[in-house]
Design a protein around this motif. Structure first.
Motif, mmCIF file in Angstrom:
data_model
loop_
_atom_site.group_PDB
_atom_site.id
_atom_site.type_symbol
_atom_site.label_atom_id
_atom_site.label_comp_id
_atom_site.label_asym_id
_atom_site.label_seq_id
_atom_site.Cartn_x
_atom_site.Cartn_y
_atom_site.Cartn_z
ATOM 1 N N VAL A 109 6.913 3.342 -13.911
ATOM 2 C CA VAL A 109 6.388 4.514 -13.202
ATOM 3 C C VAL A 109 6.351 5.699 -14.158
ATOM 4 O O VAL A 109 7.365 6.030 -14.778
ATOM 5 C CB VAL A 109 7.261 4.849 -11.964
ATOM 6 N N VAL A 110 5.180 6.314 -14.279
ATOM 7 C CA VAL A 110 5.034 7.521 -15.104
ATOM 8 C C VAL A 110 4.951 8.718 -14.172
ATOM 9 O O VAL A 110 4.085 8.767 -13.302
ATOM 10 C CB VAL A 110 3.761 7.436 -15.986
ATOM 11 N N GLY A 111 5.860 9.683 -14.354
ATOM 12 C CA GLY A 111 5.914 10.851 -13.471
ATOM 13 C C GLY A 111 7.024 10.642 -12.465
ATOM 14 O O GLY A 111 6.908 9.805 -11.561
ATOM 15 N N THR A 112 8.134 11.371 -12.672
ATOM 16 C CA THR A 112 9.287 11.161 -11.771
ATOM 17 C C THR A 112 9.533 12.413 -10.933
ATOM 18 O O THR A 112 10.668 12.841 -10.742
ATOM 19 C CB THR A 112 10.550 10.790 -12.581
ATOM 20 N N GLY A 113 8.419 13.000 -10.441
ATOM 21 C CA GLY A 113 8.527 14.138 -9.526
ATOM 22 C C GLY A 113 8.804 13.642 -8.111
ATOM 23 O O GLY A 113 9.407 12.577 -7.910
ATOM 24 N N VAL A 114 8.290 14.388 -7.136
ATOM 25 C CA VAL A 114 8.563 14.091 -5.723
ATOM 26 C C VAL A 114 8.216 12.628 -5.391
ATOM 27 O O VAL A 114 9.040 11.872 -4.868
ATOM 28 C CB VAL A 114 7.724 15.041 -4.829
ATOM 29 N N GLU A 172 -5.437 12.338 -17.188
ATOM 30 C CA GLU A 172 -6.194 12.059 -18.423
ATOM 31 C C GLU A 172 -5.250 11.867 -19.602
ATOM 32 O O GLU A 172 -5.392 10.927 -20.383
ATOM 33 C CB GLU A 172 -7.111 13.244 -18.750
ATOM 34 N N ALA A 173 -4.272 12.795 -19.735
ATOM 35 C CA ALA A 173 -3.350 12.753 -20.880
ATOM 36 C C ALA A 173 -2.490 11.493 -20.828
ATOM 37 O O ALA A 173 -2.327 10.791 -21.837
ATOM 38 C CB ALA A 173 -2.462 13.994 -20.880
ATOM 39 N N ALA A 174 -1.977 11.191 -19.636
ATOM 40 C CA ALA A 174 -1.107 10.013 -19.508
ATOM 41 C C ALA A 174 -1.896 8.740 -19.790
ATOM 42 O O ALA A 174 -1.417 7.829 -20.483
ATOM 43 C CB ALA A 174 -0.499 9.969 -18.106
ATOM 44 N N ASP A 225 -3.391 4.608 -10.621
ATOM 45 C CA ASP A 225 -3.209 6.052 -10.403
ATOM 46 C C ASP A 225 -2.937 6.256 -8.918
ATOM 47 O O ASP A 225 -3.837 6.127 -8.081
ATOM 48 C CB ASP A 225 -4.472 6.798 -10.850
ATOM 49 N N GLY A 226 -1.688 6.579 -8.593
ATOM 50 C CA GLY A 226 -1.300 6.754 -7.187
ATOM 51 C C GLY A 226 -1.420 8.190 -6.706
ATOM 52 O O GLY A 226 -1.062 8.495 -5.574
ATOM 53 N N GLY A 227 -1.931 9.080 -7.572
ATOM 54 C CA GLY A 227 -2.058 10.490 -7.184
ATOM 55 C C GLY A 227 -3.339 10.758 -6.418
ATOM 56 O O GLY A 227 -4.151 9.854 -6.192
ATOM 57 N N ASN A 228 -3.517 12.029 -6.053
ATOM 58 C CA ASN A 228 -4.719 12.407 -5.299
ATOM 59 C C ASN A 228 -5.837 12.815 -6.257
ATOM 60 O O ASN A 228 -6.298 13.955 -6.251
ATOM 61 C CB ASN A 228 -4.398 13.576 -4.346
ATOM 62 N N THR A 229 -6.303 11.864 -7.058
ATOM 63 C CA THR A 229 -7.386 12.144 -8.006
ATOM 64 C C THR A 229 -8.727 12.106 -7.276
ATOM 65 O O THR A 229 -8.946 11.270 -6.398
ATOM 66 C CB THR A 229 -7.357 11.074 -9.125
ATOM 67 N N THR A 262 -10.920 6.720 -0.011
ATOM 68 C CA THR A 262 -10.290 6.491 1.297
ATOM 69 C C THR A 262 -9.122 7.463 1.516
ATOM 70 O O THR A 262 -8.967 8.031 2.595
ATOM 71 C CB THR A 262 -9.809 5.022 1.400
ATOM 72 N N LYS A 263 -8.330 7.656 0.456
ATOM 73 C CA LYS A 263 -7.202 8.593 0.593
ATOM 74 C C LYS A 263 -7.713 10.019 0.826
ATOM 75 O O LYS A 263 -7.132 10.784 1.605
ATOM 76 C CB LYS A 263 -6.307 8.545 -0.648
ATOM 77 N N MET A 264 -8.805 10.370 0.159
ATOM 78 C CA MET A 264 -9.382 11.703 0.347
ATOM 79 C C MET A 264 -9.796 11.895 1.817
ATOM 80 O O MET A 264 -9.497 12.924 2.431
ATOM 81 C CB MET A 264 -10.599 11.859 -0.574
#
Ligand SMILES: NC(=O)C1=CN([C@@H]2O[C@H](COP(=O)(O)OP(=O)(O)OC[C@H]3O[C@@H](n4cnc5c(N)ncnc54)[C@H](OP(=O)(O)O)[C@@H]3O)[C@@H](O)[C@H]2O)C=CC1
Ligand SMILES: O=C(CO)[C@H](O)[C@H](O)COP(=O)(O)O
Length: 485
Positions: free
Chosen positions: A19-24, A93-95, A111-115, A194-196
Motif C-alpha cells: 500500500v502506497v500512502g498511509t493516510g486516512v 502521477e508521481a507515485a 489506484d483506490g483514490g478519487n481520481t 462509477t465511484k464518481m
C-alpha cells in the motif's frame, strides 16, 4: 531503509500486496488487508513519520514499512500488486512514475483514490508503456469502511479481476446475504467513473436529508425531535447509512455552548470535486443529473458569502413556519431520493454505452448494498430490477418503485409548495419534483426551444408528423424546407 517492527530480516517477495500512502484510507486498508489475508503487507509513504506512527500504533499487525520505493517493490510477491491511496492528481502521477521504474512487467497498480476518470485513462496508457496494468478502483466507506469493509468498484479487464479477487473479496464489506461488495464493474476507467457517480448520488442524498431537516425544524420540531423523527424513517428498506448518520450527528450536543452541535456549525459547505465532476459528466453524456447539480451548487451558493450578505433578509435568522406535516416531508424525501438514485443510474448507463465499458447496473446496485456511503435498504430491489432487465430505462418506472413514486409525488408537491410559500430554500427537493413532473408530462416546452433555435441560428427542428430535420426560411417567405431525411 526497512522500518518494519515485525521482523528484523529484510522482507523479500513476501507480501501479496503493498500500500502506497498511509493516510486516512491507506492505513485502514493496509490493516484490513493484513487482518483478512493473514500475510505481511508492505506499506510506503513519502511521509516516513506516518509509516512509523502506523507501525507503532499497530504492533499486532504484520505490516512491513519502507522508506525506499525499490525495497518496497522488492518485498512484493509476483505478480506484484500495489494499492495507491494517495490524493488524486500530481501525487498519483508521481507515485505511478516512481513505481513504473521499479515494478516488473505484468505488475498491477490499483489506484483506490478519487481520481477523475479521464486522468485514469491517461494513467492506464502510461503504465501500459511499461507493461504494467493500471487499475482505477473506487473505494467507498470512509475510514471505518476501509478498515472493516469498504465497497470496491474495480475497472479493468477480466484477467485483472481474476488476479485481484482473492485479495479484494476478503476485505470488502459483506451484504446481508454474505456476498462481498466488490466486483469488476466494467473495463477501462469505469471503476473510477462509477465511484464518481456514487459520490454524485452521495451529494444529492446529503442535500435532501439536510433540506428535510430544515423543513422539520420549520414545522416546529426541535433538533432532538428531528433526530427521533429521522430515526423512525430509517427502517426496513428505507434505511440508509446517511439517514443513520444524520440521526447520530443531530443527537450530538455542542461541547462548548447550549444546544445541539449543528446549531453552531457554519452554513457554508464545500467539496473536493466529485460532485462537480458528476455534473460535468452529465452534461458531456447528455444525462439530466439535475438533482446532483442542485446539490452541488447549493454548496457553492452557500459559500458565496458576499453575495449572500448583499441579499440577507432583514428578518435575519428567524425560522420560517411551515405548514407541512412530518409524514408528508418524509414521503417527499423518500420519493426525491429514489429520483436522485435514478439520475445516477441513468448516467452510468449512458457513459457505459458510449465507452463500451460493459457496466452491469445490477452488479453496481448489488455492491452498493453495504460498505459504501450511499448504502441503503432498497438497493437490493434496484439490483433485482436490473438483473431481470439489464436494459431497463428506469428502475423507478418499474415496480415496486413505480407505485412508490406515484404515491409520493403528492407529498413532494405539497412539500415543495409549502416550502416555497414559506420562503424556505429546498433546491434538491424542488429539482426532484420538477424532474419527475417533466418525465410524466406528455408535451414539453422544448417544442418552442427547437423553434427559437431555428429562428436565430438556423439550427433546424424536428416535427411530430414527419421524419428528418426542417428549417423555416424566416427572413423570406417563411417556407419550410427539409434539411435532412
Ligand atoms: N478520506 C476518505 O473518507 C476517502 C478518501 N478517498 C480518496 O482516497 C485517496 C486518499 O485519501 P486519504 O487517505 O483521505 O488521504 P490522506 O491525505 O489522509 O493520505 C494520503 C497519504 O499519501 C501520502 N502521499 C502523497 N503523495 C505520495 C506519493 N507520491 N508517494 C507516497 N505517498 C504519498 C501523503 O503524504 P503527505 O501527508 O506527506 O502528503 C499522505 O500520507 C484520495 O484520492 C481520496 O479522495 C476515497 C474514499 C473515502
Ligand atoms: O469519497 C468519499 C466517500 O465515498 C468521500 O467521503 C467524498 O469524496 C466526500 O466528498 P466531498 O468532500 O466532496 O463532500
Amino acid at each position: 531503509m526497512i522500518t518494519s517492527r515485525s521482523t528484523t530480516e529484510p522482507t523479500i517477495m513476501e507480501c501479496p500486496i503493498g500500500v502506497v500512502g498511509t493516510g486516512v484510507m491507506g492505513a485502514s486498508l493496509a490493516r484490513n488487508l493484513e487482518r483478512n489475508l493473514k500475510q505481511p503487507i508492505a506499506i510506503f509513504d513519502l511521509n516516513q513519520e506516518k509509516v512509523d506512527v502506523l507501525l507503532a500504533q499497530h504492533p499486532e499487525a504484520d505490516l512491513r514499512g519502507f522508506s525506499e520505493v525499490g525495497e518496497f517493490v522488492g518485498s512484493l510477491k509476483h505478480p506484484q500488486v500495489v494499492l495507491l491511496m494517495v490524493p488524486a492528481g500530481k501525487p498519483v502521477e508521481a507515485a505511478l512514475a516512481s513505481l513504473c521504474a521499479e515494478l516488473e512487467p505484468g505488475a498491477m497498480v490499483i489506484d483506490g483514490g478519487n481520481t477523475h476518470y479521464i486522468e485514469t485513462e491517461k494513467h492506464i496508457a502510461y503504465a501500459a508503456q511499461h507493461g504494467i496494468k493500471f487499475i482505477g478502483m473506487g473505494v467507498s466507506g470512509g475510514e471505518q469502511g476501509a478498515l472493516w469493509g469498504p465497497s470496491l468498484m474495480l475497472g479493468g479487464d477480466p484477467s485483472v479481476w481474476e488476479a485481484l479477487k482473492p485479495l479484494l473479496e476478503p476485505i470488502a464489506a459483506k451484504a446481508e446475504d454474505g456476498q462481498p461488495c466488490v466486483t469488476l464493474v466494467g473495463s477501462g476507467a469505469s471503476g473510477h467513473f462509477t465511484k464518481m457517480v456514487h459520490n454524485g448520488i452521495e451529494y444529492a442524498d446529503i442535500e435532501l436529508i439536510s433540506e428535510a431537516y430544515t423543513l422539520l425544524r420549520s414545522a416546529g420540531l426541535t433538533t432532538k425531535e428531528v433526530a427521533t423523527e429521522l430515526s423512525s424513517w430509517n427502517q426496513g428498506k428505507n434505511r440508509s447509512f446517511l439517514l443513520e448518520s444524520a440521526v447520530e450527528v443531530l443527537s450530538v450536543k455542542d461541547p462548548t455552548h447550549e444546544g445541539s452541535l449543528v446549531d453552531h456549525i457554519l452554513d457554508q459547505a464545500k467539496g473536493k470535486g466529485t460532485g462537480a465532476w458528476t455534473v460535468m459528466a452529465g452534461a458531456d453524456y447528455g444525462v439530466a443529473v439535475s438533482i446532483i447539480g442542485a446539490s452541488t451548487f447549493v454548496r457553492s451558493a452557500s459559500s458565496a458569502v458576499r453575495e449572500r450578505e448583499a441579499w440577507l433578509h432583514p428578518e435575519g435568522e428567524q425560522t420560517p413556519r411551515l405548514n407541512v406535516s412530518p409524514t408528508t416531508i418524509r414521503d417527499a424525501y423518500f420519493t426525491a431520493r429514489l429520483i436522485a438514485y435514478q439520475q445516477g443510474m441513468s448516467l452510468l448507463a449512458a457513459a457505459s454505452a458510449e465507452n463500451n465499458w460493459g457496466i452491469n447496473l445490477a452488479d453496481i446496485s448489488r455492491i452498493w448494498r453495504a460498505g459504501c456511503i450511499i448504502r441503503a435498504g432498497f438497493l437490493g430491489d434496484i439490483s433485482a430490477i436490473y438483473e431481470n432487465d439489464p436494459e431497463s430505462a428506469s428502475f423507478t418506472a418499474t415496480e415496486p418503485f413505480r407505485g412508490q413514486v406515484i404515491a409520493g409525488m403528492h407529498s413532494l408537491r405539497q412539500t415543495v409548495a409549502g416550502a416555497s410559500l414559506a420562503a424556505i430554500p429546498i433546491p434538491a427537493l424542488a429539482t426532484s419534483l420538477n424532474h419527475q413532473t417533466l418525465l410524466e408530462t406528455p408535451r414539453l416546452s422544448t417544442a418552442l426551444v427547437q423553434l427559437l433555435r431555428d429562428y436565430f441560428g438556423a439550427h433546424t427542428f424536428e416535427r411530430t408528423d414527419a421524419a428528418g430535420s426542417f428549417h423555416i426560411v424566416w427572413e423570406d417567405d417563411r417556407q419550410q424546407i427539409q434539411t435532412s431525411s
